[in-house]
Design a protein around this motif. Structure first.
Motif, short mmCIF file in Angstrom:
data_model
loop_
_atom_site.label_atom_id
_atom_site.label_comp_id
_atom_site.label_asym_id
_atom_site.label_seq_id
_atom_site.Cartn_x
_atom_site.Cartn_y
_atom_site.Cartn_z
N ARG A 74 -4.50 -5.50 4.12
CA ARG A 74 -5.14 -4.23 3.71
C ARG A 74 -6.67 -4.17 2.99
NH1 ARG A 74 -0.83 -2.43 0.64
NH2 ARG A 74 0.00 -1.89 2.60
N ASN A 114 5.62 -10.43 0.43
CA ASN A 114 6.04 -9.61 -0.55
C ASN A 114 6.14 -10.62 -1.47
OD1 ASN A 114 6.13 -7.37 0.66
ND2 ASN A 114 8.57 -7.68 1.31
N GLU A 136 -5.32 -9.34 -0.14
CA GLU A 136 -4.37 -8.28 0.57
C GLU A 136 -4.70 -7.91 1.57
OE1 GLU A 136 -1.14 -6.53 0.46
OE2 GLU A 136 -1.49 -7.36 -0.47
N TYR A 173 2.71 -4.71 8.18
CA TYR A 173 2.98 -3.88 7.09
C TYR A 173 4.58 -3.07 8.03
CZ TYR A 173 -1.03 -4.86 4.46
OH TYR A 173 -1.93 -5.18 3.74
N ASN A 174 5.26 -2.39 7.58
CA ASN A 174 6.59 -1.85 7.56
C ASN A 174 7.31 -1.06 5.42
OD1 ASN A 174 7.87 -3.94 7.13
ND2 ASN A 174 8.31 -4.25 9.04
N PHE A 178 -3.76 -3.97 9.71
CA PHE A 178 -2.62 -4.01 10.01
C PHE A 178 -1.42 -4.57 10.16
CE2 PHE A 178 -3.42 -3.22 13.74
CZ PHE A 178 -1.85 -2.43 14.72
N ASN A 182 5.82 -4.51 2.29
CA ASN A 182 4.72 -3.62 1.07
C ASN A 182 2.89 -4.37 1.34
OD1 ASN A 182 5.12 -5.45 -1.36
ND2 ASN A 182 6.98 -2.90 -1.28
N SER A 183 3.51 -6.00 1.25
CA SER A 183 2.46 -7.22 0.36
C SER A 183 2.06 -7.94 1.89
CB SER A 183 2.33 -7.29 -0.92
OG SER A 183 1.44 -8.14 -1.26
#
Length: 227
Positions: A156, A41, A154, A141-142, A212, A146-147
């Motif tokens: 993802r 984040n 990143e 991630y949850n 993830f 988000n980052s």
């Protein structure tokens, strides 16, 4: 005489270039060590880092049991590793020992390993938990996270091909993918580990092959990086 002076000057130039190259090599190695961490984040977490710094930044040790590696490991994994290096009063870590905890801040949880990196004969037998060193961070991630960025990429968006390019074999990185497709109940297709001596990165891909979750570990003593 003129030829001798030219020769001496040439020799000194070669020596200077060699020394400069070694200095640059040392600086680059130091930069790689210092820049080993995660950005969560938009907040960067170097690994290792003192627990005191994280506490000053508002993080606290949660009372909840760590769980981020479930279901890949059983409950006894955490039961054993949660407290086995603690003193009888549960406030200090034995010399050379480590414990697993959750750190919490603003609803965000990080699973970390806290170590007592004092190992010499002159060191005290125990070190307060707050004085320990965080040498691994596990996060996924949850709705609160988000980052997650690794090496400015990143999580993802990562693929095995990108990882092979970013962490090349020529730089001493070993790539160790483990296939879990025969166990869909884990919700994981691949655990992709990249290892370089005391440093490792484990990235977990879901059943759709999307990253993830990530664990970053650096067992290099913090004092070796700071000096």
């Amino acid at each position: 005489m003129k030829k001798i002076l030219i020769f001496v000057g040439y020799l000194l130039l070669i020596i200077s270039l060699n020394l400069y190259g070694k200095d640059m090599e040392g600086e680059n190695k130091m930069e790689k060590d210092i820049d080993f961490g995660l950005t969560i984040n938009n907040k960067y977490f170097p690994v290792p880092i003192t627990l005191e710094k994280l506490i000053k930044d508002g993080w606290k040790i949660s009372d909840e049991t760590p769980y981020f590696l479930n279901p890949l490991v059983g409950e006894d994994y955490y039961e054993v590793r949660k407290d086995w290096s603690l003193s009888e009063d549960k406030k200090s870590i034995i010399k050379g020992g480590k414990i697993i905890r959750l750190l919490e801040k603003d609803g965000i949880f990080l699973e970390v390993t806290i170590t007592n990196q004092n190992i010499s004969e002159d060191d005290e037998q125990y070190q307060k938990i707050e004085e320990g060193v965080v040498n691994s961070i596990l996060v996924f991630y949850n709705k609160m996270i988000n980052s997650i960025k690794l090496n400015n990429r990143e999580l993802r968006d990562l693929t095995p091909d990108i990882l092979i390019k970013d962490y090349s074999l020529n730089d001493g990185w070993q790539h160790i993918p483990t296939n879990y497709r025969n166990h869909p109940e884990f919700g994981i297709s691949t655990e992709y580990t990249i290892d370089n001596n005391k440093r490792s990165i484990s990235i977990y891909f879901d059943l759709e092959n999307k990253p993830f979750k990530v664990e970053i570990l650096n067992e290099t003593p913090l004092k070796n990086i700071e000096n």
